[in-house]
Write a protein that holds these residues in place. Sequence first.
Motif, PDB file in Angstrom:
ATOM      1  N   GLY A 187      58.047  61.299  48.550  1.00  0.00           N
ATOM      2  CA  GLY A 187      57.949  62.275  49.621  1.00  0.00           C
ATOM      3  C   GLY A 187      58.965  63.377  49.439  1.00  0.00           C
ATOM      4  N   THR A 188      58.964  64.289  50.380  1.00  0.00           N
ATOM      5  CA  THR A 188      59.824  65.437  50.252  1.00  0.00           C
ATOM      6  C   THR A 188      60.731  65.638  51.457  1.00  0.00           C
ATOM      7  N   SER A 189      60.844  64.640  52.317  1.00  0.00           N
ATOM      8  CA  SER A 189      61.676  64.828  53.502  1.00  0.00           C
ATOM      9  C   SER A 189      63.152  64.779  53.137  1.00  0.00           C
ATOM     10  N   LEU A 190      63.909  65.627  53.796  1.00  0.00           N
ATOM     11  CA  LEU A 190      65.347  65.693  53.588  1.00  0.00           C
ATOM     12  C   LEU A 190      66.055  64.939  54.691  1.00  0.00           C
ATOM     13  N   SER A 191      67.172  64.353  54.352  1.00  0.00           N
ATOM     14  CA  SER A 191      67.966  63.659  55.351  1.00  0.00           C
ATOM     15  C   SER A 191      68.604  64.670  56.287  1.00  0.00           C
ATOM     16  N   LEU A 192      68.509  64.398  57.555  1.00  0.00           N
ATOM     17  CA  LEU A 192      69.162  65.239  58.547  1.00  0.00           C
ATOM     18  C   LEU A 192      70.411  64.551  59.086  1.00  0.00           C
ATOM     19  N   ASP A 193      70.809  63.431  58.446  1.00  0.00           N
ATOM     20  CA  ASP A 193      72.037  62.741  58.849  1.00  0.00           C
ATOM     21  C   ASP A 193      73.219  63.680  58.704  1.00  0.00           C
ATOM     22  N   GLY A 194      74.065  63.685  59.681  1.00  0.00           N
ATOM     23  CA  GLY A 194      75.254  64.521  59.617  1.00  0.00           C
ATOM     24  C   GLY A 194      75.022  65.945  60.072  1.00  0.00           C
ATOM     25  N   VAL A 195      73.761  66.321  60.301  1.00  0.00           N
ATOM     26  CA  VAL A 195      73.467  67.658  60.806  1.00  0.00           C
ATOM     27  C   VAL A 195      73.695  67.625  62.308  1.00  0.00           C
ATOM     28  N   PRO A 196      74.472  68.561  62.843  1.00  0.00           N
ATOM     29  CA  PRO A 196      74.696  68.557  64.294  1.00  0.00           C
ATOM     30  C   PRO A 196      73.375  68.506  65.051  1.00  0.00           C
ATOM     31  N   GLY A 197      73.318  67.602  66.032  1.00  0.00           N
ATOM     32  CA  GLY A 197      72.108  67.474  66.837  1.00  0.00           C
ATOM     33  C   GLY A 197      71.124  66.472  66.282  1.00  0.00           C
ATOM     34  N   SER A 198      71.430  65.816  65.157  1.00  0.00           N
ATOM     35  CA  SER A 198      70.444  64.944  64.530  1.00  0.00           C
ATOM     36  C   SER A 198      70.499  63.497  64.993  1.00  0.00           C
ATOM     37  N   THR A 199      71.398  63.162  65.894  1.00  0.00           N
ATOM     38  CA  THR A 199      71.456  61.773  66.360  1.00  0.00           C
ATOM     39  C   THR A 199      70.224  61.455  67.174  1.00  0.00           C
ATOM     40  N   THR A 200      69.704  60.270  66.998  1.00  0.00           N
ATOM     41  CA  THR A 200      68.495  59.897  67.719  1.00  0.00           C
ATOM     42  C   THR A 200      68.801  59.308  69.081  1.00  0.00           C
TER      43      THR A 200
END
Length: 174
Positions: A155-168
């Motif tokens: 797949g081509t999805s990028l990790s958004l971990d550590g991006v402000p606002g990315s906490t679930t």
Amino acid sequence: MSRISGSSLELDGFDVAILAILQRDNRTPQRKIAEAIHLSAPAVQRRIHRLEASGIITANVALLDPAKIGQPLTIVVNVDLEREHSALIDEAKKAFLAETSVQQCYYVAGETDFVLILNVPSMADYEALTRKLFFASDNIKRFRTFVVMDRVKTGTSLSLDGVPGSTTQSRPNK
């Protein structure tokens, strides 16, 4: 808000949440995205258009199952060039780009020059491709073939971990 990966676009928690949903399924209706992140559908639409216009969203594509379209063999190839002059590197890039069996091509730093991801119908087809792409070129020093036994993650999805606002756990900030 903070800048992401040198982008001039500021991403907030809503943007990150939208991107996370679209990476899982880009056909998710905007009204469902809006419900999930507590925004209006028009606001989601505006944000998606802004993400596309800024180049953060680069394409909306269909990912195909290679086996179901007659190309069940996935092969990873490391390619080393004989000479690394810019014109010769560009020539190799052009050849790899033109070949439809090459699904991904990376010009890399390190012990090899290129990493290719190929999909082909059979080993016989791969052998013919090696003659065309590698043996016919005076600038291919060597190539190493790795046959994929199992597609564990693609797949081509990028990790958004550590991006402000990315906490679930928390709702995106307004």
